[in-house]
Every structure is written in structure tokens, then in C-alpha cells.
Write a protein that holds these residues in place. Structure first.
Motif, PDB file in Angstrom:
ATOM      1  N   PRO A  65       0.819  -1.221   0.000  1.00 44.68           N
ATOM      2  CA  PRO A  65       0.000   0.000   0.000  1.00 44.68           C
ATOM      3  C   PRO A  65       0.849   1.266   0.000  1.00 44.68           C
ATOM      4  CG  PRO A  65      -0.841  -1.583   1.564  1.00 44.68           C
ATOM      5  CD  PRO A  65       0.448  -2.157   1.048  1.00 44.68           C
ATOM      6  N   ILE A  66       0.341   2.282  -0.650  1.00 45.97           N
ATOM      7  CA  ILE A  66       1.084   3.528  -0.829  1.00 45.97           C
ATOM      8  C   ILE A  66       1.427   4.153   0.536  1.00 45.97           C
ATOM      9  CG2 ILE A  66      -0.883   5.127  -1.066  1.00 45.97           C
ATOM     10  CD1 ILE A  66       0.642   6.048  -3.712  1.00 45.97           C
ATOM     11  N   GLY A  67       0.528   4.024   1.497  1.00 44.05           N
ATOM     12  CA  GLY A  67       0.791   4.579   2.837  1.00 44.05           C
ATOM     13  C   GLY A  67       1.960   3.871   3.507  1.00 44.05           C
ATOM     14  N   SER A  68       2.045   2.554   3.328  1.00 48.77           N
ATOM     15  CA  SER A  68       3.167   1.805   3.926  1.00 48.77           C
ATOM     16  C   SER A  68       4.484   2.245   3.302  1.00 48.77           C
ATOM     17  CB  SER A  68       3.005   0.302   3.694  1.00 48.77           C
ATOM     18  OG  SER A  68       1.752  -0.112   4.131  1.00 48.77           O
ATOM     19  N   ARG A  69       4.462   2.458   1.985  1.00 49.76           N
ATOM     20  CA  ARG A  69       5.685   2.924   1.314  1.00 49.76           C
ATOM     21  C   ARG A  69       6.065   4.307   1.834  1.00 49.76           C
ATOM     22  NH1 ARG A  69       3.919   3.137  -4.439  1.00 49.76           N
ATOM     23  NH2 ARG A  69       2.139   1.817  -4.095  1.00 49.76           N
ATOM     24  N   ALA A  70       5.064   5.180   1.944  1.00 50.06           N
ATOM     25  CA  ALA A  70       5.341   6.557   2.384  1.00 50.06           C
ATOM     26  C   ALA A  70       5.933   6.571   3.800  1.00 50.06           C
ATOM     27  CB  ALA A  70       4.067   7.383   2.341  1.00 50.06           C
ATOM     28  N   ARG A  71       5.403   5.717   4.681  1.00 50.92           N
ATOM     29  CA  ARG A  71       5.869   5.732   6.086  1.00 50.92           C
ATOM     30  C   ARG A  71       7.334   5.338   6.210  1.00 50.92           C
ATOM     31  NH1 ARG A  71       0.423   4.829   7.147  1.00 50.92           N
ATOM     32  NH2 ARG A  71       0.581   2.630   6.623  1.00 50.92           N
ATOM     33  N   ILE A  72       7.808   4.475   5.318  1.00 50.92           N
ATOM     34  CA  ILE A  72       9.245   4.114   5.343  1.00 50.92           C
ATOM     35  C   ILE A  72      10.087   5.369   5.114  1.00 50.92           C
ATOM     36  CG2 ILE A  72      11.049   2.897   4.039  1.00 50.92           C
ATOM     37  CD1 ILE A  72       9.055   0.599   3.679  1.00 50.92           C
ATOM     38  N   PHE A  73       9.653   6.214   4.195  1.00 50.54           N
ATOM     39  CA  PHE A  73      10.458   7.410   3.900  1.00 50.54           C
ATOM     40  C   PHE A  73      10.312   8.480   4.978  1.00 50.54           C
ATOM     41  CE2 PHE A  73      10.301   5.052  -0.005  1.00 50.54           C
ATOM     42  CZ  PHE A  73      11.655   5.020  -0.301  1.00 50.54           C
ATOM     43  N   LEU A  74       9.164   8.468   5.672  1.00 46.95           N
ATOM     44  CA  LEU A  74       9.033   9.362   6.840  1.00 46.95           C
ATOM     45  C   LEU A  74      10.074   8.975   7.886  1.00 46.95           C
ATOM     46  CD1 LEU A  74       5.240   9.839   7.660  1.00 46.95           C
ATOM     47  CD2 LEU A  74       6.947  11.593   7.148  1.00 46.95           C
ATOM     48  N   LYS A  75      10.203   7.672   8.116  1.00 46.10           N
ATOM     49  CA  LYS A  75      11.180   7.206   9.098  1.00 46.10           C
ATOM     50  C   LYS A  75      12.606   7.460   8.597  1.00 46.10           C
ATOM     51  CE  LYS A  75      12.406   3.686  12.250  1.00 46.10           C
ATOM     52  NZ  LYS A  75      12.510   2.262  12.408  1.00 46.10           N
ATOM     53  N   GLY A 120       1.936   9.732  -1.641  1.00 53.00           N
ATOM     54  CA  GLY A 120       0.471   9.598  -1.740  1.00 53.00           C
ATOM     55  C   GLY A 120      -0.174  10.741  -2.503  1.00 53.00           C
ATOM     56  N   ASN A 121       0.447  11.898  -2.483  1.00 52.54           N
ATOM     57  CA  ASN A 121      -0.114  13.040  -3.218  1.00 52.54           C
ATOM     58  C   ASN A 121       0.466  13.179  -4.618  1.00 52.54           C
ATOM     59  OD1 ASN A 121      -1.684  13.987  -1.060  1.00 52.54           O
ATOM     60  ND2 ASN A 121       0.173  14.787  -0.104  1.00 52.54           N
ATOM     61  N   LEU A 122       1.418  12.323  -4.949  1.00 57.44           N
ATOM     62  CA  LEU A 122       2.149  12.515  -6.204  1.00 57.44           C
ATOM     63  C   LEU A 122       1.800  11.486  -7.281  1.00 57.44           C
ATOM     64  CD1 LEU A 122       5.664  13.177  -4.629  1.00 57.44           C
ATOM     65  CD2 LEU A 122       4.155  14.870  -5.664  1.00 57.44           C
ATOM     66  N   GLN A 123       1.615  10.233  -6.842  1.00 54.51           N
ATOM     67  CA  GLN A 123       1.431   9.160  -7.831  1.00 54.51           C
ATOM     68  C   GLN A 123      -0.068   8.981  -8.091  1.00 54.51           C
ATOM     69  OE1 GLN A 123       3.453   5.625  -6.640  1.00 54.51           O
ATOM     70  NE2 GLN A 123       3.125   4.552  -8.558  1.00 54.51           N
ATOM     71  N   LEU A 124      -0.677   9.998  -8.640  1.00 53.94           N
ATOM     72  CA  LEU A 124      -2.122   9.984  -8.818  1.00 53.94           C
ATOM     73  C   LEU A 124      -2.460   9.938 -10.309  1.00 53.94           C
ATOM     74  CD1 LEU A 124      -3.048  12.788  -6.259  1.00 53.94           C
ATOM     75  CD2 LEU A 124      -3.280  10.323  -5.955  1.00 53.94           C
ATOM     76  N   ILE A 168      11.688   3.777  -5.496  1.00 52.65           N
ATOM     77  CA  ILE A 168      11.094   2.787  -4.597  1.00 52.65           C
ATOM     78  C   ILE A 168       9.730   3.263  -4.094  1.00 52.65           C
ATOM     79  CG2 ILE A 168      11.414   1.739  -2.308  1.00 52.65           C
ATOM     80  CD1 ILE A 168      14.422   1.489  -3.017  1.00 52.65           C
ATOM     81  N   ALA A 169       9.615   4.559  -3.816  1.00 52.66           N
ATOM     82  CA  ALA A 169       8.330   5.092  -3.342  1.00 52.66           C
ATOM     83  C   ALA A 169       7.235   4.885  -4.387  1.00 52.66           C
ATOM     84  CB  ALA A 169       8.462   6.578  -3.011  1.00 52.66           C
ATOM     85  N   THR A 170       7.608   4.918  -5.677  1.00 52.79           N
ATOM     86  CA  THR A 170       6.603   4.706  -6.729  1.00 52.79           C
ATOM     87  C   THR A 170       6.318   3.215  -6.975  1.00 52.79           C
ATOM     88  OG1 THR A 170       8.426   5.087  -8.304  1.00 52.79           O
ATOM     89  CG2 THR A 170       6.865   6.872  -8.037  1.00 52.79           C
ATOM     90  N   GLY A 171       6.974   2.331  -6.208  1.00 49.56           N
ATOM     91  CA  GLY A 171       6.643   0.905  -6.286  1.00 49.56           C
ATOM     92  C   GLY A 171       7.622   0.058  -7.071  1.00 49.56           C
TER      93      GLY A 171
END
Ligand code: NAD
Length: 499
Positions: A65-75, A120-124, A168-171
Motif C-alpha cells: 500500500p502507498i501509505g506503507s511505502r510513504a511511512r518508510i520514507f518518513l522514518k 500519496g499526493n504525487l502518484q495519482l 522505490i516510493a513509486t513501487g
């Protein structure tokens, strides 16, 4: 007893492993010539294993899920902040730049990691309702698969961070090939990325030179390559990888010009020019290496020379204004280009060839050097020197200055110093260079935008980071759909394809 020199590891399928290569090279502190570590030229089998691991990992990573990917980069951004001083010290030791510049190098990469956290706001995609009666069309941005990055020595933190976080964030999954001259800080950043939660196989690292790069260009399972480095190697990578059917973006060499108009704020213009020409010892793809002095601004040369003379050259860890060049070979090359400039008749206003630094007799130091009377047929004008050497040209009008820049094959960055809005606007409109500064010497865009070098400085149409890189690392899939909910229409046979 003498300590063994540590070896730089490969990262394959989540494990840091020792290479079996027979070919290694030393990583050398450019201020002292101390051997810091050894880096392997990975074997063909090791490149194969890295790509295979990325290919396997893609199957599950693309569905994460996109949120799981995003949270890795937050950390990840938090971990980089916490380790900033340690990373900067490592970078300075192996690359030579000052500690302040090293922190800047890491920070500009960190900004891209922050950008990746907002994926999450970019890959739309896009959605259009009723493109025909009851028919909707929408797009999804899907990851490509295994992507690869090949990076240069001059920004060993920022440029790897331009690449793998957004890919990686884009999958996608990724194989990184850092510069073999200074891979240690890159590896530390990679360790932190795993600590932030990037799963095994999603990020892999192989080291090496020409053979490894060619293997990446040719590998059928790699779908896209980001390259940053010299024009010679970038052009080769672009052609070879494009022939193998890959999407390729290459950010390459430069010769960046600044125009100084006589109405500029003199003090600010000369300070900015000095920083942009000599900072990082001129080893920046966005360094200002040519200044075109218009009209009366040519009388500012003595003040410019005085400012450059006041810069302190030293070992990066002592935080001088500029550190050493990356290697003895780079120092030799820059010195020989200065010799050539003298031989070709340019006036050497300031000579940095014999600079001495107390306590560092063996460092690859070249001090700030300035040539006036430079013409466009000289080698010092035509080649990217990639050292602390500034070439000065003098012309009478803004139009002449713009014509010189537009005739140069490179298009990475340029700047104008003026207090005239009209002159700045004319420059912005007429200059054929992808990144423009108006009273800003090094106009590298922040990651809300993309890096947009142009002409001879770039191959491929989409740049790193920003919105463009989302398109680079994804395939747009366009879906046209119709759902029947009308019993009467469901019985009809449609024989035409018109909507
Ligand atoms: P380089 O081209 O020598 O090396 C870049 C990468 O290519 C490295 O990973 C290296 O291992 C690999 N490589 C080297 N020789 C090769 C060969 N023969 N075949 C295949 N691969 C090879 O560049 P560099 O000296 O590390 O970096 C400096 C250059 O990078 C300068 O020209 C600078 O302008 C450019 N640069 C451009 C940008 C930009 O955004 N436009 C940014 C930073 C640096």
C-alpha cells in the motif's frame, strides 16, 4: 600491528555481502592519501544476483500500500537527520569537500526523501467521466519493475538520494551502482534505508566501473536507468541502454555561465560568483565556471580576484572555504588545463597551481584560479574543467552575452546578476538553458520542481525528482470502462468502435 583496510560490501537481497571479485580499488582520502577502504568491481554473477533479487522483490513491493511505502520514507528522513554529523564526516573523509558542504550534500538529498514521503499526493492518476454515454476513462501510474541508478563522485549523498527513494516510493525495486571513488557514505545511507524498513531485495547495491555499468545497460530485466555523471559516459549509457529497450535519463557535464551586468549590486554579485565558482573546489555540475562581464562590469576584475584570493584552501574536516580535488589524477588534469590556458594566451589573474596547505603536504589541492581575456576557442572555455577555475569573458551588450551562452553546447545552469527587471526578463525568455538563476548563482531546483538541465547536459526528456520523475518511474495505464446497468441496452450488439 597495522589494521586491515575494511572492504565495502555489496547489498544483495537484504544482506551486506563480501564480493568474490579479484578486482578491487582503494578509496583514498583526498586531503591525506590515506587508504580508507577497498571497493570491489563486482563480478557478472553478483550483478546478476542483485538484479534477480530486485526482480523477485518487485512482485510483492508493487502491491505494498502507498501509505506503507510513504511511512518508510518518513522514518528514513528522521534517521538521516539523526545521523547528519556522522554522515558528513564520512563524506568529507572520502570525497574531500568541507564539512559544511558535506552537510549541504546530504541535506539536498534529504529533501528528496521528504518528497518521497509524500508519494500519496504525487502518484495519482486522472479520471474523466462520460467520455461517451456511460463510458469513463481513467489512468493509473504503475511502477515499471527493476530500475537502476549510476552515480558520480561529486555528490555521493545527494545524487543516490535523487534516485532510489523516488523509484522505490513509486513501487519499483532498485539496483544502485555508486561512484567507485567514494561509495562509503552512500553505503551508510543505504544501511539507514534498510533500518527505515525497506524490505529485502527492494534496494540492492553493486560496485564497479565500466563492466558493471555495461552489464546494467544490457540486462533485460532492468526497465529504466537514471545516470548522473560526465557527458562522455552518459552519452554511452544513454545509447547502449536505449538500444536494449530501456527508459533512460542522463544528467551530464556542464559549462555554466553567469552574466554580470554593470547595474548589478557589485558586492553581492562578486560574493555569489566567488562562492559558485570556487565552492566545493569547482566540482559541481552547477558550478559557475564562466563569467561574462558586460560593459563597465569588466572593471570589477581586481575586486573579484581579491575576493577569490581571500578564500581559505584546506582539508575538508577543518572547514575551510574549499577542500582538495577528488584524486591526484583530477589535480593533474586541472593543472594541465591551467597550463594550456596560459599557453593559449589567456591572462592568468590568479594562479592556484602551487597552493600549499599546512599539515597536508600530500593533498590534491588547487587554489582558486582566474583567467581573463578568455575566448571561446580556448580549451579552458570548451572543456568542463571541474576544478576551481573561473574564465572571464568581456562583451559590450546583454545580447552578445546571451548569444555566447546559447552557442555553447551545454545547458545545465546559468545566472544573471542585475538590478534591471527588464534585462532579467529578457534573459529568462531568450536564454537556451534549462535552469536559470536571477541573482541566484546555483539555481538547483528544490524537489517540488524537477532538475531540468537541457541540451548537451542532458539526454532523455524527464528529469530527476519532482513531478517529472513520477512519470519517469511509472507507466501510465489508461483504462476505458463501461458498466451496463440498462437491460434494454445490454441486448444490443455493437458493431462499431466509435464511442
Ligand atoms: P563519470 O562519468 O566518470 O562517472 C559516473 C559514473 O559512471 C560512475 O558511477 C562511474 O563508475 C561510471 N563510469 C565511469 N567510466 C565509465 C565507463 N567508461 N563506462 C561506463 N561507466 C563508467 O563522472 P564523475 O567524474 O564521477 O562525475 C563528474 C561528472 O558528473 C561531471 O561531468 C559533472 O558535470 C557530472 N555531473 C552532472 C550532474 C548533473 O546533474 N547534470 C550532477 C553531478 C555531476
Amino acid at each position: 600491528m597495522k589494521q586491515a583496510v575494511p572492504s565495502v560490501k555489496l547489498l544483495i537481497n537484504g544482506e551486506f555481502v563480501e564480493s568474490h571479485s579479484q578486482q578491487w580499488r582503494d578509496i583514498i582520502n583526498p586531503a591525506t592519501q590515506e587508504v580508507l577502504a577497498r571497493v570491489p568491481m563486482a563480478t557478472a554473477g553478483e550483478v546478476e544476483a542483485a538484479v534477480a533479487s530486485a526482480k523477485t522483490a518487485f512482485a510483492s513491493w508493487k502491491k505494498t500500500p502507498i501509505g506503507s511505502r510513504a511511512r518508510i520514507f518518513l522514518k528514513y528522513q528522521q534517521l538521516i537527520r539523526e545521523h547528519m554529523k556522522e554522515l558528513a564526516a564520512l563524506l568529507t573523509a572520502e570525497q574531500g569537500k568541507t564539512l559544511a558542504d558535506a552537510e549541504g550534500d546530504i541535506f539536498r538529498g534529504l529533501e528528496v526523501v521528504e518528497h518521497a514521503a509524500s508519494i500519496g499526493n504525487l502518484q495519482l492518476g486522472e479520471y474523466a467521466e462520460n467520455v461517451a454515454g456511460g463510458v469513463d476513462t481513467y489512468t493509473v501510474q504503475q511502477p515499471l519493475g527493476v530500475c537502476a541508478g549510476i552515480t558520480p563522485f561529486n555528490f555521493p549523498a545527494m545524487i543516490p538520494l535523487w534516485m532510489f527513494p523516488m523509484a522505490i516510493a513509486t513501487g519499483n525495486t532498485f539496483v544502485l551502482k555508486p561512484s567507485e571513488q567514494d561509495p562509503m557514505v552512500t553505503m551508510r545511507l543505504v544501511e539507514l534505508a534498510l533500518q527505515a524498513g525497506i524490505p529485502a531485495g527492494v534496494l540492492n547495491v553493486v560496485h564497479g566501473g565500466e563492466a558493471v555499468v555495461n552489464a546494467i545497460c544490457d540486462h533485460p530485466d532492468i526497465k529504466a536507468i537514471s545516470f548522473v555523471g560526465s557527458s562522455r559516459v552518459g552519452t554511452h549509457v544513454y545509447h547502449r541502454a536505449s538500444l536494449a529497450g530501456k527508459r533512460v535519463q542522463c544528467m551530464m557535464g556542464a559549462k555554466n555561465h553567469a552574466i554580470v551586468l554593470p547595474d548589478a549590486n557589485k558586492e553581492q554579485a562578486l560574493n555569489q560568483l566567488t562562492g559558485a565558482a570556487f565552492g566545493a573546489a569547482g566540482q559541481r555540475c552547477m558550478a559557475l565556471s564562466v563569467a561574462v562581464l558586460v560593459g563597465e562590469a569588466r572593471s570589477w576584475i581586481p575586486d573579484l580576484v581579491a575576493k577569490a584570493k581571500s578564500l581559505r584552501v584546506g582539508a575538508g574536516k577543518d572547514n575551510p572555504d574549499l577542500g582538495p580535488l577528488i584524486s591526484c589524477a583530477a589535480r593533474e588534469r586541472v593543472s594541465s588545463l591551467i597550463n594550456q590556458g596560459v599557453a593559449e594566451g589567456a591572462v592568468l589573474e590568479l594562479d592556484g597551481r602551487e597552493v600549499q596547505v599546512d599539515g597536508y603536504p600530500d593533498g590534491n589541492f588547487v587554489g582558486p584560479s582566474i583567467f581573463s581575456g578568455v575566448s571561446t576557442d580556448m580549451a579552458i572555455y570548451q572543456q568542463e574543467i571541474f576544478g576551481p577555475v573561473l574564465c572571464l569573458l568581456a562583451v559590450d551588450t546583454l545580447e552578445e552575452a546571451i548569444a555566447i551562452i546559447n552557442a555553447n553546447p551545454n545547458g545545465n545552469g546559468t545566472a544573471i546578476f542585475t538590478q534591471s527587471g527588464a534585462a532579467a526578463r529578457r534573459f529568462q525568455e531568450d536564454i537556451d538553458v534549462g535552469q536559470v538563476g536571477i541573482n541566484v548563482p546555483i539555481p538547483v531546483p528544490v524537489p517540488l520542481f524537477s532538475f531540468t538541465g537541457s541540451r548537451g547536459s542532458k539526454l532523455g526528456d524527464l528529469g530527476p525528482y519532482g513531478k517529472q520523475v513520477i512519470l519517469f518511474y511509472t507507466q501510465t495505464k489508461t483504462v476505458t470502462s463501461r458498466w451496463f446497468d440498462d437491460e434494454a441496452s445490454s441486448g444490443k450488439v455493437h458493431t462499431t468502435i466509435s464511442l
